[in-house]
Design a protein around this motif. Structure first.
Motif, mmCIF file in Angstrom:
data_model
loop_
_atom_site.group_PDB
_atom_site.id
_atom_site.type_symbol
_atom_site.label_atom_id
_atom_site.label_comp_id
_atom_site.label_asym_id
_atom_site.label_seq_id
_atom_site.Cartn_x
_atom_site.Cartn_y
_atom_site.Cartn_z
ATOM 1 N N GLN A 309 0.828 -1.206 0.000
ATOM 2 C CA GLN A 309 0.000 0.000 0.000
ATOM 3 C C GLN A 309 0.865 1.261 0.000
ATOM 4 O OE1 GLN A 309 -2.400 -0.977 3.429
ATOM 5 N NE2 GLN A 309 -3.908 -2.042 2.181
ATOM 6 N N PRO A 310 0.300 2.422 -0.366
ATOM 7 C CA PRO A 310 1.083 3.669 -0.404
ATOM 8 C C PRO A 310 1.755 3.995 0.924
ATOM 9 C CG PRO A 310 -1.024 3.967 -1.498
ATOM 10 C CD PRO A 310 -1.086 2.617 -0.841
ATOM 11 N N THR A 311 1.199 3.491 2.021
ATOM 12 C CA THR A 311 1.797 3.716 3.346
ATOM 13 C C THR A 311 3.051 2.882 3.560
ATOM 14 O OG1 THR A 311 0.418 1.954 4.284
ATOM 15 C CG2 THR A 311 -0.468 4.213 4.337
ATOM 16 N N GLY A 312 3.272 1.899 2.682
ATOM 17 C CA GLY A 312 4.402 0.991 2.845
ATOM 18 C C GLY A 312 4.029 -0.323 3.502
ATOM 19 N N LYS A 313 2.780 -0.436 3.953
ATOM 20 C CA LYS A 313 2.341 -1.674 4.594
ATOM 21 C C LYS A 313 2.228 -2.778 3.546
ATOM 22 C CE LYS A 313 -1.215 -3.606 7.629
ATOM 23 N NZ LYS A 313 -2.506 -3.379 8.316
ATOM 24 N N VAL A 314 2.715 -3.986 3.891
ATOM 25 C CA VAL A 314 2.694 -5.121 2.970
ATOM 26 C C VAL A 314 1.772 -6.201 3.519
ATOM 27 C CG1 VAL A 314 4.074 -6.866 1.768
ATOM 28 C CG2 VAL A 314 5.087 -4.638 2.321
ATOM 29 N N GLU A 315 0.829 -6.644 2.690
ATOM 30 C CA GLU A 315 -0.079 -7.731 3.059
ATOM 31 C C GLU A 315 0.128 -8.899 2.102
ATOM 32 O OE1 GLU A 315 -2.096 -7.900 5.567
ATOM 33 O OE2 GLU A 315 -2.365 -5.831 6.270
ATOM 34 N N ASP A 381 -11.658 4.467 -3.363
ATOM 35 C CA ASP A 381 -11.784 5.618 -4.254
ATOM 36 C C ASP A 381 -11.516 5.184 -5.701
ATOM 37 O OD1 ASP A 381 -11.652 7.970 -5.663
ATOM 38 O OD2 ASP A 381 -10.196 8.950 -4.332
ATOM 39 N N PRO A 382 -12.496 5.322 -6.614
ATOM 40 C CA PRO A 382 -12.307 4.887 -8.003
ATOM 41 C C PRO A 382 -11.197 5.645 -8.731
ATOM 42 C CG PRO A 382 -14.322 6.165 -7.787
ATOM 43 C CD PRO A 382 -13.837 5.904 -6.389
ATOM 44 N N ASN A 383 -10.777 6.791 -8.201
ATOM 45 C CA ASN A 383 -9.702 7.558 -8.835
ATOM 46 C C ASN A 383 -8.309 7.143 -8.343
ATOM 47 O OD1 ASN A 383 -11.417 9.268 -10.395
ATOM 48 N ND2 ASN A 383 -11.952 10.335 -8.490
ATOM 49 N N SER A 384 -8.267 6.255 -7.346
ATOM 50 C CA SER A 384 -6.971 5.800 -6.824
ATOM 51 C C SER A 384 -6.284 4.891 -7.833
ATOM 52 C CB SER A 384 -7.171 5.050 -5.506
ATOM 53 O OG SER A 384 -7.695 5.905 -4.516
ATOM 54 N N HIS A 385 -4.965 4.849 -7.765
ATOM 55 C CA HIS A 385 -4.184 4.040 -8.690
ATOM 56 C C HIS A 385 -3.844 2.677 -8.078
ATOM 57 C CE1 HIS A 385 -2.579 7.887 -10.873
ATOM 58 N NE2 HIS A 385 -3.856 7.635 -11.098
ATOM 59 N N VAL A 386 -3.937 1.649 -8.909
ATOM 60 C CA VAL A 386 -3.505 0.303 -8.528
ATOM 61 C C VAL A 386 -2.569 -0.197 -9.624
ATOM 62 C CG1 VAL A 386 -4.190 -2.055 -7.966
ATOM 63 C CG2 VAL A 386 -5.684 -0.143 -7.324
ATOM 64 N N ILE A 387 -1.376 -0.630 -9.236
ATOM 65 C CA ILE A 387 -0.406 -1.175 -10.186
ATOM 66 C C ILE A 387 -0.401 -2.693 -10.048
ATOM 67 C CG2 ILE A 387 2.035 -1.245 -10.868
ATOM 68 C CD1 ILE A 387 2.325 1.532 -9.529
ATOM 69 N N PHE A 388 -0.814 -3.392 -11.094
ATOM 70 C CA PHE A 388 -0.810 -4.855 -11.085
ATOM 71 C C PHE A 388 0.475 -5.370 -11.723
ATOM 72 C CE2 PHE A 388 -5.431 -4.064 -10.921
ATOM 73 C CZ PHE A 388 -5.780 -4.903 -9.868
ATOM 74 N N ILE A 389 1.148 -6.276 -11.034
ATOM 75 C CA ILE A 389 2.359 -6.914 -11.566
ATOM 76 C C ILE A 389 2.071 -8.402 -11.680
ATOM 77 C CG2 ILE A 389 4.838 -7.276 -11.261
ATOM 78 C CD1 ILE A 389 4.857 -4.824 -9.433
ATOM 79 N N PRO A 390 1.707 -8.852 -12.893
ATOM 80 C CA PRO A 390 1.335 -10.257 -13.070
ATOM 81 C C PRO A 390 2.549 -11.140 -13.335
ATOM 82 C CG PRO A 390 0.995 -9.084 -15.109
ATOM 83 C CD PRO A 390 1.553 -8.081 -14.132
ATOM 84 N N GLN A 391 2.300 -12.425 -13.519
ATOM 85 C CA GLN A 391 3.354 -13.374 -13.868
ATOM 86 C C GLN A 391 2.781 -14.441 -14.782
ATOM 87 O OE1 GLN A 391 4.444 -16.375 -11.117
ATOM 88 N NE2 GLN A 391 6.597 -16.380 -11.687
#
Length: 408
Positions: A309-315, A381-391
């Motif tokens: 997440q933008p906060t740096g938290k990893v799930e 928020d629909p305007n937020s960005h999500v970066i998908f890194i597939p494989q």
């Protein structure tokens, strides 16, 4: 022009070897067969045996194992009486390889042991290491992991001093895999990480003595290391390994388009540019103000997902594919694309599809697998960005995530 039939046969054989290295197996087969015809005409028994063995090798590459076995046995019958001990050892090893792929492990073991005996007699240290490693592989496939480990360790003791880095990496991979099967995850991690370090030190595009690309083994090492790390709850380290494996694949792709000299010159700079750590991934999430979603297919049974997440938290989420699917992930992605009219891997044009019920079913199944487990971690928020890194096959699924999401 000067009628040097033996030289012509040798040159045909060499051209076949180049096509084999390039993965152009039908062309390789064509030239090996031409070499064989000439060598038969001039009664070059040693050359005939070599050509027949090479033809078997191509059928093996093509997965036509019974046909490959037939040619290997013919080659063995020719070269054994004339005392070609190195060739006999190699052909016995090849026959063992075929029986292993056919699942006939006792037969494979028998031929690997014969190959080992010959290689020991002629002082072929690299071949001895290879044969001992192969024997370990058979014991591993028989589920006799302690015995497999014993042979792998012997192989490593031989291969490491002679500087055969490719075989050392392969054997370390096998040692790590055996420790994983024994649930000794710390030992598995140590050996697999050592294998990864070797893979990253090798020139991109490197092939072993048999001209088989080692990248399949490399990719397996990265995936197995992720499994070993997650088994120890080291999910953040597993993310870094997933990224290293992804970068290695990309570097291989780039290197395949460069000359050998440029490959060597650019290896270090390419790795510095494309292999990134967790802190760098977090920095990307912060600077882009985006959630980074990274997928890793670690086996036929396991899919790993990380959300940074933008906060740096990893799930982290682990998905059991066999429990979630009644088909393979690759087939689900393909059928999902086809259900919305996307036919080719690179196609962005969508053709109308009449069966909207089937379309919805396919896309919802994909959504349930790839999005549902992390839905609560994604921004509202629909305007937020999500970066998908597939494989792997997931590269072809990301293009229609928007379609999937709208079906909720």
């Amino acid at each position: 022009q000067i009628g040097d039939r033996a030289g012509v046969g040798t040159t045909f054989n060499n051209i076949g070897g180049i096509y084999d290295s390039l993965g152009q197996y039908p062309k390789a087969l064509e030239f090996f067969q031409q070499a064989l015809a000439i060598r038969q005409q001039i009664s070059d028994r040693s050359g005939v045996g070599e050509s027949i063995n090479n033809i078997g090798l191509i059928y093996s590459r093509l997965g036509q194992y019974p046909k490959a076995l037939e040619f290997y046995q013919q080659a063995l019958a020719i070269i054994k009486p004339i005392g070609e001990r190195s060739g006999v050892g190699n052909t016995l090893n090849n026959i063992g390889f075929i029986y292993s792929h056919l699942g006939q492990y006792p037969k494979a073991l028998e031929f690997y042991q014969q190959a080992l005996a010959i290689r020991e007699k002629i002082g072929d240290r690299s071949g001895v290491g290879e044969s001992i490693n192969n024997i370990g592989l058979i014991y591993s496939r028989l589920g006799q992991y302690p015995k497999a480990l014993e042979f792998y360790q012997q192989a490593l003791a031989i291969i490491k001093p002679i500087g055969d880095r490719s075989k050392e990496g392969t054997t370390l991979n096998n040692v790590g895999g055996t420790y994983y099967n024994l649930k000794q995850y710390v030992n598995a991690e140590r050996n697999l990480l050592a294998a990864v370090e070797i893979w990253e030190s090798l020139r991109p595009g490197l092939t072993d003595e048999s001209k088989i690309s080692i990248f399949d083994t490399q990719e397996f090492t990265y995936r197995l290391l992720q499994l070993a790390l997650v088994a120890q709850q080291k999910t953040n380290q597993a993310l870094e390994v997933a990224e290293r494996g992804r970068a290695k694949a990309f570097i291989e792709l780039l290197a395949s388009r460069l000359s050998p000299d440029l490959q060597q010159q650019n290896l270090e700079s390419l790795q510095k540019k494309f292999i990134i750590n967790l802190e760098q991934i977090k920095q990307i999430a912060r600077t882009q103000n985006a959630s980074v979603v990274e997928y890793s297919i670690v086996s036929d049974e396991d899919l790993y997902i990380w959300v940074v997440q933008p906060t740096g938290k990893v799930e982290f989420r682990s998905i059991a594919l066999k429990k979630s699917l009644n088909t393979s992930l690759a087939k689900l992605v393909t059928s999902s694309r086809e259900s919305i009219g996307v036919r080719g891997r690179a196609s962005i044009e969508i053709e109308p599809v009449d069966d909207t019920a089937e379309q919805k079913k396919q896309l919802q199944q994909l959504h349930k697998l790839l999005i549902d487990p992390i839905a609560n971690l994604l921004p509202n928020d629909p305007n937020s960005h999500v970066i998908f890194i597939p494989q792997g096959e997931l590269h072809t699924s990301i293009v229609f995530f928007d379609c999937v999401h709208s079906l909720e």
